[in-house]
Design a protein around this motif. Structure first.
Motif, mmCIF file in Angstrom:
data_model
loop_
_atom_site.group_PDB
_atom_site.id
_atom_site.type_symbol
_atom_site.label_atom_id
_atom_site.label_comp_id
_atom_site.label_asym_id
_atom_site.label_seq_id
_atom_site.Cartn_x
_atom_site.Cartn_y
_atom_site.Cartn_z
ATOM 1 N N SER A 385 0.828 -1.200 0.000
ATOM 2 C CA SER A 385 0.000 0.000 0.000
ATOM 3 C C SER A 385 0.866 1.256 0.000
ATOM 4 C CB SER A 385 -0.934 0.000 1.215
ATOM 5 O OG SER A 385 -1.842 1.076 1.153
ATOM 6 N N ILE A 389 1.004 4.173 -2.965
ATOM 7 C CA ILE A 389 0.855 5.616 -2.725
ATOM 8 C C ILE A 389 2.014 6.370 -3.367
ATOM 9 C CG2 ILE A 389 0.849 7.421 -0.951
ATOM 10 C CD1 ILE A 389 -0.614 5.437 0.880
ATOM 11 N N ASN A 429 -4.361 3.437 -7.224
ATOM 12 C CA ASN A 429 -5.396 3.561 -6.201
ATOM 13 C C ASN A 429 -6.130 2.246 -5.975
ATOM 14 O OD1 ASN A 429 -5.421 6.374 -5.253
ATOM 15 N ND2 ASN A 429 -5.807 6.863 -7.388
ATOM 16 N N ILE A 432 -3.986 0.214 -3.708
ATOM 17 C CA ILE A 432 -4.129 0.703 -2.329
ATOM 18 C C ILE A 432 -5.420 0.166 -1.715
ATOM 19 C CG2 ILE A 432 -4.428 2.767 -0.897
ATOM 20 C CD1 ILE A 432 -2.794 4.276 -3.101
ATOM 21 N N TYR A 433 -6.508 0.210 -2.473
ATOM 22 C CA TYR A 433 -7.797 -0.281 -1.982
ATOM 23 C C TYR A 433 -7.742 -1.775 -1.679
ATOM 24 C CZ TYR A 433 -12.644 -1.880 -2.098
ATOM 25 O OH TYR A 433 -13.837 -2.495 -1.804
ATOM 26 N N SER A 435 -5.269 -3.477 -0.852
ATOM 27 C CA SER A 435 -4.396 -3.750 0.288
ATOM 28 C C SER A 435 -5.170 -3.829 1.588
ATOM 29 C CB SER A 435 -3.303 -2.674 0.398
ATOM 30 O OG SER A 435 -2.476 -2.683 -0.742
ATOM 31 N N TYR A 437 -8.247 -1.998 4.418
ATOM 32 C CA TYR A 437 -8.389 -0.888 5.363
ATOM 33 C C TYR A 437 -7.351 -0.968 6.481
ATOM 34 C CZ TYR A 437 -10.488 1.824 9.189
ATOM 35 O OH TYR A 437 -10.705 2.701 10.213
ATOM 36 N N ASP A 440 -4.265 0.569 5.252
ATOM 37 C CA ASP A 440 -4.411 1.976 4.873
ATOM 38 C C ASP A 440 -4.493 2.904 6.077
ATOM 39 O OD1 ASP A 440 -4.337 1.103 2.297
ATOM 40 O OD2 ASP A 440 -6.496 1.195 1.960
ATOM 41 N N VAL A 485 -8.872 5.925 2.515
ATOM 42 C CA VAL A 485 -9.065 5.226 3.783
ATOM 43 C C VAL A 485 -10.552 4.986 4.023
ATOM 44 C CG1 VAL A 485 -8.812 5.376 6.285
ATOM 45 C CG2 VAL A 485 -6.936 6.106 4.799
ATOM 46 N N GLY A 488 -11.866 2.361 1.701
ATOM 47 C CA GLY A 488 -11.357 1.077 2.170
ATOM 48 C C GLY A 488 -12.161 0.538 3.339
#
Length: 552
Positions: A385, A389, A429, A432-433, A435, A437, A440, A485, A488
């Motif tokens: 994550s 970013i 993104n 990241i999602y 990955s 919550y 994050d 966040v 997520g």
């Protein structure tokens, strides 16, 4: 080799980085980062999460990261500075955005070296002699006192090599990378020639026993972690002999080689498993708690000699990657210190052209990471994550710099950049999602801590030496990170399940595109961008300081 000793005003440096690294050195730096512990453990982790459909996970991750690699290739060739992932956003959006990108980049880089060491110890701890004579791991996967001592020796070795000089680093890494690339390919050939169970590709519930969710969940569970690292040539661009020519070629070549190797490894892994072990599911395809999946499969196939090579490689591959990431982390903290985003002492350079304080800082943080934190598999989601970013800043920076600094020579041009650049941002993104919550929100707290460091550093800097914040240009960063966040938490990967399946991906994509447009429009003025780039060119990128002799 010529090297200047004139310092940068207010930067805290004592000289410039030495430009000693050639194309092969840059290629091996990136490829050596891609082929690390991920190849030893990534296939097993992906298969347990997605089953045979993990092949799709590798293809999807390779496609997404390739687009991001192409974005970085253009930026790295056009702006060849050390710690580039921290400085591209700085050029486009000012110090605050540059710090946010640099801080995330540094967090992931400085933790990967100890993670690679832990992967080595996890893998080798199951060798019968080691298991009988040394207790390296606790039952929960954390290091024992002896394990910490051994891990510290590895970190000390990485640090010494980095302190000696970039040429030794490049040569040492090049030798390791040749080995690291040949062993996985040898493993593929041997396993596929000795044992190939085609039925495994639809065993244990079919090709995709966990559906699309498993395919996406496998990405942060080890797939993206394995494939990341292409940007290392960019981080070292400040020490490249001919960065405009070599950086983009090294990034693209490393990404292509790494993607092919990992896909072949997953095919070989799935096909080599005993069909009885996956007949009823993929939870434990090679035995619960087995950290040496390829060695186990090689032994079962009657290739004990290959298992021996794999255990040797379990030291060389992760160690080589850890070596490179100590260098990367030090260049990133050097870049942030150079910009006065963190204490400027981190930008001090010794007579060898090495940011020695930043190297030592990477060692200290690596030692802290050996404390009883979660195991390899538990940490890769967090690092993935943070990496995503870092990657996400590049596409918006590229678009903004194309508009604000369009006359700059670009040795490599991203094709269809108006389409691929936003696609790259959406891809980052989504990673990241996926990955989750849990990763994050922890990174959110890490960012808050970083901002405190930034604020303290700025307040302690004399007023006349402070750079203009251009805070309006970076306002988009905080709603973007906060929004990710929140999404997520509400999505399937955060346990909320408030947003329905597939719609969650639509929400992430739409949100990303809105942020992208706002970010590009918020960039600094052309004059401010020009001033920022000119200062960097004058204080760091000095073609006359380029080494004339043969480099790595």
């Amino acid at each position: 080799m010529a090297t200047t000793t004139s310092g940068t005003a207010g930067s805290g440096t004592t000289g410039r980085l030495r430009r000693d690294v050639g194309f092969w050195g840059l290629l091996f730096v990136s490829l050596g980062s891609i082929i690390g512990s991920g190849w030893l453990l990534g296939a097993l982790t992906a298969a347990t999460v997605a089953g045979p459909a993990s092949l799709i996970s590798w293809i999807l991750a390779a496609a997404m990261l390739t687009v991001l690699a192409l974005v970085h290739a253009e930026l790295g060739a056009a702006y060849p500075v050390a710690g580039g992932t921290a400085r591209f956003p700085f050029f486009a959006f000012g110090p605050l955005a540059g710090f946010a990108a640099g801080w995330m980049a540094w967090v992931q880089a400085v933790t990967i070296a100890p993670i690679e060491v832990e992967a080595t110890l996890s893998y080798t701890s199951h060798i019968s002699w080691v298991e009988s004579n040394v207790t390296i791991l606790h039952t929960d996967g954390t290091l024992t006192g002896v394990g910490v001592l051994i891990a510290s020796v590895f970190m000390a070795l990485f640090t010494i090599i980095n302190l000696v000089g970039v040429k030794l680093l490049a040569h040492t890494n090049s030798v390791a990378v040749i080995w690291k690339t040949m062993v996985p390919l040898l493993t593929v050939v041997v396993l596929m020639s000795l044992t190939f169970h085609a039925g495994n590709f639809h065993a244990g519930g079919g090709f995709a026993p966990y559906g699309a969710h498993g395919v996406f969940a496998a990405l942060p569970a080890g797939v993206v972690f394995a494939l990341q690292g292409f940007e290392q040539a960019i981080q070292m661009a400040g020490e490249a002999r001919d960065p405009q020519r070599d950086v983009s070629r090294a990034v693209i070549a490393a990404m292509a080689i790494g993607a092919v190797v990992y896909l072949l490894l997953e095919v070989a892994f799935i096909a080599a498993i005993n069909p009885a072990d996956v007949a009823h599911g993929w939870a434990n395809p090679v035995g619960k708690g087995d950290f040496g999946p390829y060695a186990t499969l090689a032994t079962a196939a009657g290739a004990g000699w290959l298992a021996t090579i794999l255990y040797i490689d379990a030291v060389i591959s992760p160690a080589g990657t850890g070596l490179v990431y100590v260098a990367t982390a030090s260049r990133l903290s050097y870049a942030m210190g150079h910009e006065r985003a963190i204490p400027s002492h981190t930008a001090r350079i010794d007579r060898r052209g090495i940011p020695w304080i930043s190297v030592l800082l990477a060692f200290v943080v690596g030692e802290i990471a050996f404390l009883p934190f979660p195991s390899w598999q538990s940490l890769v989601g967090l690092v993935t994550s943070a990496t995503a970013i870092m990657y996400a800043f590049a596409p918006v920076a590229l678009h903004a710099l194309r508009l604000r600094d369009g006359d700059r020579p670009r040795p490599y041009h991203l094709p269809a950049w108006r389409v691929l650049s936003p696609i790259a941002f959406v891809s980052a993104n989504l990673i990241i999602y996926w990955s989750g919550y849990e990763a994050d929100w922890k990174l959110g707290l890490t960012m808050v801590f970083g901002l405190v460091v930034f604020a303290v550093t700025r307040l302690s800097t004399p007023m006349e030496e402070r750079q203009a914040l251009h805070w309006r240009a970076s306002l988009w960063v905080w709603p973007w990170l906060g929004g990710l966040v929140l999404i997520g938490r509400l999505g399937r990967y955060g346990g909320g399940n408030t947003i329905a399946d597939w719609w969650d991906l639509v929400v992430v994509a739409v949100f990303s595109l809105v942020v992208y447009v706002v970010a590009v429009r918020s960039a600094m003025t052309s004059q401010a961008v020009s001033d920022a780039v000119t200062v960097e060119e004058r204080t760091e990128f000095d073609p006359e300081a380029t080494a004339a002799g043969a480099g790595a």
